[in-house]
Scaffold this motif. Structure first.
Motif, PDB file in Angstrom:
ATOM      1  N   UNK A   1      98.804 118.260 -17.569  1.00 32.51           N
ATOM      2  CA  UNK A   1      98.112 117.050 -17.132  1.00 32.51           C
ATOM      3  C   UNK A   1      96.965 116.693 -18.073  1.00 32.51           C
TER       4      UNK A   1
ATOM      5  N   UNK B   1      92.293 111.426 -15.664  1.00 34.67           N
ATOM      6  CA  UNK B   1      92.508 110.393 -14.670  1.00 34.67           C
ATOM      7  C   UNK B   1      91.193 109.901 -14.110  1.00 34.67           C
TER       8      UNK B   1
ATOM      9  N   UNK C   1     110.501 114.073 -19.021  1.00 36.36           N
ATOM     10  CA  UNK C   1     109.716 113.096 -18.258  1.00 36.36           C
ATOM     11  C   UNK C   1     110.655 112.215 -17.451  1.00 36.36           C
TER      12      UNK C   1
ATOM     13  N   UNK D   1     110.670 125.610 -10.431  1.00 37.35           N
ATOM     14  CA  UNK D   1     110.601 124.158 -10.577  1.00 37.35           C
ATOM     15  C   UNK D   1     109.132 123.776 -10.690  1.00 37.35           C
ATOM     16  N   UNK D   2     108.837 122.971 -11.676  1.00 34.23           N
ATOM     17  CA  UNK D   2     107.443 122.539 -11.836  1.00 34.23           C
ATOM     18  C   UNK D   2     107.406 121.031 -12.018  1.00 34.23           C
ATOM     19  N   UNK D   3     106.570 120.386 -11.249  1.00 33.90           N
ATOM     20  CA  UNK D   3     106.449 118.932 -11.326  1.00 33.90           C
ATOM     21  C   UNK D   3     104.999 118.561 -11.565  1.00 33.90           C
ATOM     22  N   UNK D   4     104.774 117.721 -12.553  1.00 35.57           N
ATOM     23  CA  UNK D   4     103.433 117.203 -12.791  1.00 35.57           C
ATOM     24  C   UNK D   4     103.462 115.689 -12.602  1.00 35.57           C
ATOM     25  N   UNK D   5     102.723 115.211 -11.625  1.00 33.76           N
ATOM     26  CA  UNK D   5     102.675 113.776 -11.365  1.00 33.76           C
ATOM     27  C   UNK D   5     101.538 113.200 -12.202  1.00 33.76           C
TER      28      UNK D   5
ATOM     29  N   UNK E   1     112.123 112.194 -23.295  1.00 31.84           N
ATOM     30  CA  UNK E   1     111.454 113.369 -23.889  1.00 31.84           C
ATOM     31  C   UNK E   1     112.062 114.693 -23.442  1.00 31.84           C
TER      32      UNK E   1
ATOM     33  N   UNK F   1     108.126 126.998  -6.636  1.00 32.23           N
ATOM     34  CA  UNK F   1     107.903 125.563  -6.818  1.00 32.23           C
ATOM     35  C   UNK F   1     106.414 125.324  -7.070  1.00 32.23           C
ATOM     36  N   UNK F   2     106.113 124.521  -8.072  1.00 33.42           N
ATOM     37  CA  UNK F   2     104.713 124.147  -8.325  1.00 33.42           C
ATOM     38  C   UNK F   2     104.648 122.642  -8.537  1.00 33.42           C
ATOM     39  N   UNK F   3     103.795 121.998  -7.762  1.00 31.49           N
ATOM     40  CA  UNK F   3     103.609 120.553  -7.901  1.00 31.49           C
ATOM     41  C   UNK F   3     102.141 120.289  -8.198  1.00 31.49           C
ATOM     42  N   UNK F   4     101.915 119.523  -9.223  1.00 30.58           N
ATOM     43  CA  UNK F   4     100.557 119.201  -9.656  1.00 30.58           C
ATOM     44  C   UNK F   4     100.405 117.696  -9.721  1.00 30.58           C
ATOM     45  N   UNK F   5      99.371 117.176  -9.090  1.00 33.62           N
ATOM     46  CA  UNK F   5      99.085 115.760  -9.284  1.00 33.62           C
ATOM     47  C   UNK F   5      97.863 115.691 -10.179  1.00 33.62           C
ATOM     48  N   UNK F   6      97.818 114.730 -11.056  1.00 33.37           N
ATOM     49  CA  UNK F   6      96.777 114.720 -12.078  1.00 33.37           C
ATOM     50  C   UNK F   6      95.389 114.823 -11.480  1.00 33.37           C
ATOM     51  N   UNK F   7      95.125 114.065 -10.438  1.00 33.91           N
ATOM     52  CA  UNK F   7      93.804 114.125  -9.815  1.00 33.91           C
ATOM     53  C   UNK F   7      93.511 115.515  -9.280  1.00 33.91           C
TER      54      UNK F   7
ATOM     55  N   UNK G   1      92.635 117.908 -11.987  1.00 35.04           N
ATOM     56  CA  UNK G   1      91.279 117.693 -12.483  1.00 35.04           C
ATOM     57  C   UNK G   1      90.248 118.339 -11.546  1.00 35.04           C
TER      58      UNK G   1
END
Lengths: 409, 162
Positions: free
Chosen positions: A11, A15, A234, A327-331, B68, B102-108, B111
């Motif tokens: 990330x 933001x 992406x 599984x890795x997701x970056x929003x 990408x 499972x790992x989920x990251x939101x940009x905010x 930060x």
């Protein structure tokens, strides 16, 4: 196995605060009048997007949100959370809104839980809540019905007609498709600019062979090459639709049939127009009661599922399959808008044996006409037929089986 | 694995084995057949009326653009004499099934987490220093063997093509 690393997958950490797209129309005064003559006697013209003034016959069309606010563009540039003013957090539970009639000055109360418009009881002007209020009642956009009630009734009747034999008798006796109701359901559309990384193992078949293990028995064996597999990519996701009503988003087949309404998705949300309560007409509307924070985790899981689905074509070479372990997701960014979607709804309450009530829905997509439903089953009859067919099969198969076993021995 | 899959597997196994085991297995298959027919009939009719399996198939109907793409395919070993025709724990064909990790990251969110880590650093460092003093006083530390550093593996040209 060496893990791949790339700074692009991390990330940015730059933001800013959430960006808000203002979709208000400047009609917060509640007087939704004809732009030509100022009359409030406005109706929708048939099933078109046009509104028409009943006084001077002036016609106009609501603006498409995709055009006016660019909701379909720039997904790759999204950073952080962007949302439209109609998708802002609900800050008030109060469903009663008081409007001051600009026609005569009197105050009129609108109960936003059931309707977004009311008629002034003094001067008969129609007052509409056309702009965003903090209780989440007013969405950014609306997709008006294009399927008429008669059409919806016919589709529901046809759906049930094909499911008569095992239907509950009480349901068949009480079935009246004319009772179908047009309802605007609250949803959110979300665009996503996300990065995904999947890690697991895949196998490629190198040899398949059969070994004789006895006089009449054999075993097949498989040799394979094992690979560590990593995919990093992406995704730009356009208009995923998520429920924003708590009661509808609770999908549990044991206690409700909300999956039926869920299965009507998707809608052609690209065509949604800026919300104008004149599109609602006689239809009722359900109020949104979930905020972005409440539905974002569900949307993120759906992003992950879409990531998994989108990469399937690239790993088809692993003919013995792939076992994903991580599984890795970056929003990186997401864009949210709230919308009313049109659904024709027929419901039937079935009293279950344990005293619980199961509501069965038969629903029609108000735009495409797709019909789906849950018809209560007469389990006694279904069991009887199942046992009958099984017995008939046994009457033929068992003697043959006994003969075959005797000849085999 | 649901009941349908179990029944199908039993039926297919019995049927496929019958060629080598003769009439005995055909007989068993015929004895099991009424139960399989009954189960499939009940299940098909119940589904047709109740449609409990219907849902928003967002993974097929939502517009998605992939870009990408980077791939790493590293040969690990050869796995011989396996009885199953597919990899153990296969899940790539069921995207709704989540992987074990499972790992989920939101940009905010990322930060904020970074800010929290930065805010905590002085305290953690202080605790680490205190802990280090006590341990080194108890026993003499033994020098570790130098570790091998694994270099990043670039894309494998021999990767199986999709």
């Amino acid at each position: 196995m060496t893990q791949p690393h790339d700074s692009n997958g991390v990330p940015s950490g730059q933001a800013s605060e959430p960006t808000i797209i203002d979709t208000t129309t400047g009609q917060a005064h509640g007087h939704d009048s004809c732009p030509q003559c100022g009359s409030t006697e406005i109706t929708r013209k048939g099933v078109t997007l046009s509104l028409i003034c009943q006084f001077c016959r002036y016609e106009w069309v609501g603006s498409r949100l995709e055009d006016t606010h660019g909701l379909g563009e720039g997904i790759g540039e999204l950073e952080g959370r962007v949302y439209t003013s109609g998708a802002a957090d609900i800050t008030s539970d109060d469903t009663l809104v008081t409007l001051k009639c600009t026609g005569c000055g009197s105050e009129v109360v609108v109960d936003t839980a059931h309707s977004l418009e009311a008629r002034c009881h003094w001067c008969r002007s129609i007052l509409s809540i056309n702009d965003k209020i903090p209780n989440g009642a007013v969405p950014d956009g609306v997709l008006p019905f294009t399927i008429t009630k008669d059409d919806a009734v016919a589709r529901i009747a046809q759906f049930v007609e094909k499911r008569q034999f095992f239907a509950l008798k009480k349901f068949k006796d009480e079935f009246k498709p004319d009772n179908v109701m047009g309802v605007y359901m609250p949803y959110m559309t979300v665009d996503g600019n996300v990065g995904a990384r999947l890690h697991g193992q895949g196998e490629v078949l190198t040899r398949r062979y059969t070994v004789q293990t006895g006089k009449n028995t054999s075993t097949t064996y498989y040799d394979a090459n094992v690979f560590d597999v990593v995919r990093d990519f992406d995704l730009h996701i356009d208009d995923l639709i998520v429920e924003s009503s708590a009661s509808r988003s609770h999908i549990d087949n044991r206690s409700n049939t909300n999956n039926i309404i869920n299965s009507l998705l998707p809608f052609d949300v690209k065509e949604m127009v800026a919300f104008d309560s004149n599109y609602l007409g006689e239809f009722s509307a359900e109020k949104r009661d979930l905020n972005i924070d409440d539905v974002s985790s569900r949307a993120h899981v759906q992003f992950l599922t879409m990531a998994r689905e989108s990469i399937r074509d690239d790993i088809a070479g692993y003919d013995r399959g792939v076992r994903w372990t991580h599984e890795q997701l970056t929003v990186h960014g997401s864009r949210w808008a709230s919308v009313f979607l049109p659904v024709w709804l027929y419901s039937y309450a079935e009293k279950m044996g344990d005293g619980q009530v199961m509501i069965h829905y038969i629903a029609v997509n108000g735009r495409s006409g797709a019909c789906m439903g849950s018809v209560p089953v007469n389990k006694g009859r279904l069991w009887a037929v199942t046992l009958g067919v099984s017995a008939a099969t046994a009457a033929i198969a068992w003697p043959l089986g006994i003969i075959a076993m005797a000849s085999g021995a | 694995m649901d009941l349908f899959t179990t029944f199908s597997t039993v039926t297919v196994t019995v049927a496929s084995s019958s060629s080598s085991d003769g009439g005995g297995l055909i007989g068993v298959a015929l004895l099991v057949l009424p139960f399989v027919v009954g189960f499939l009939l009940y299940r098909a009719m119940y589904r047709r009326y109740r449609n409990q399996d219907k849902r928003y198939e967002f993974e097929h109907t939502t517009s998605v653009v992939r870009s990408n793409l980077r791939r790493w395919d590293t040969f690990v070993r050869e796995h011989k004499r396996q009885r199953s025709s597919e990899i153990d724990g296969r899940n790539e064909d069921n995207p709704l099934l989540r992987a074990p990790h499972v790992a989920v990251d939101e940009v905010d969110t990322a930060r904020q987490a970074q800010e929290a880590r930065e805010a905590q650093e002085p305290r953690l460092a202080q605790e680490a220093r205190e802990a280090q003093d006590e341990r080194s006083a108890q026993s003499q530390r033994v020098a570790e063997e130098p570790r091998e550093i694994e270099l990043p593996v670039t894309e494998d040209p021999g990767r199986p093509q999709g």
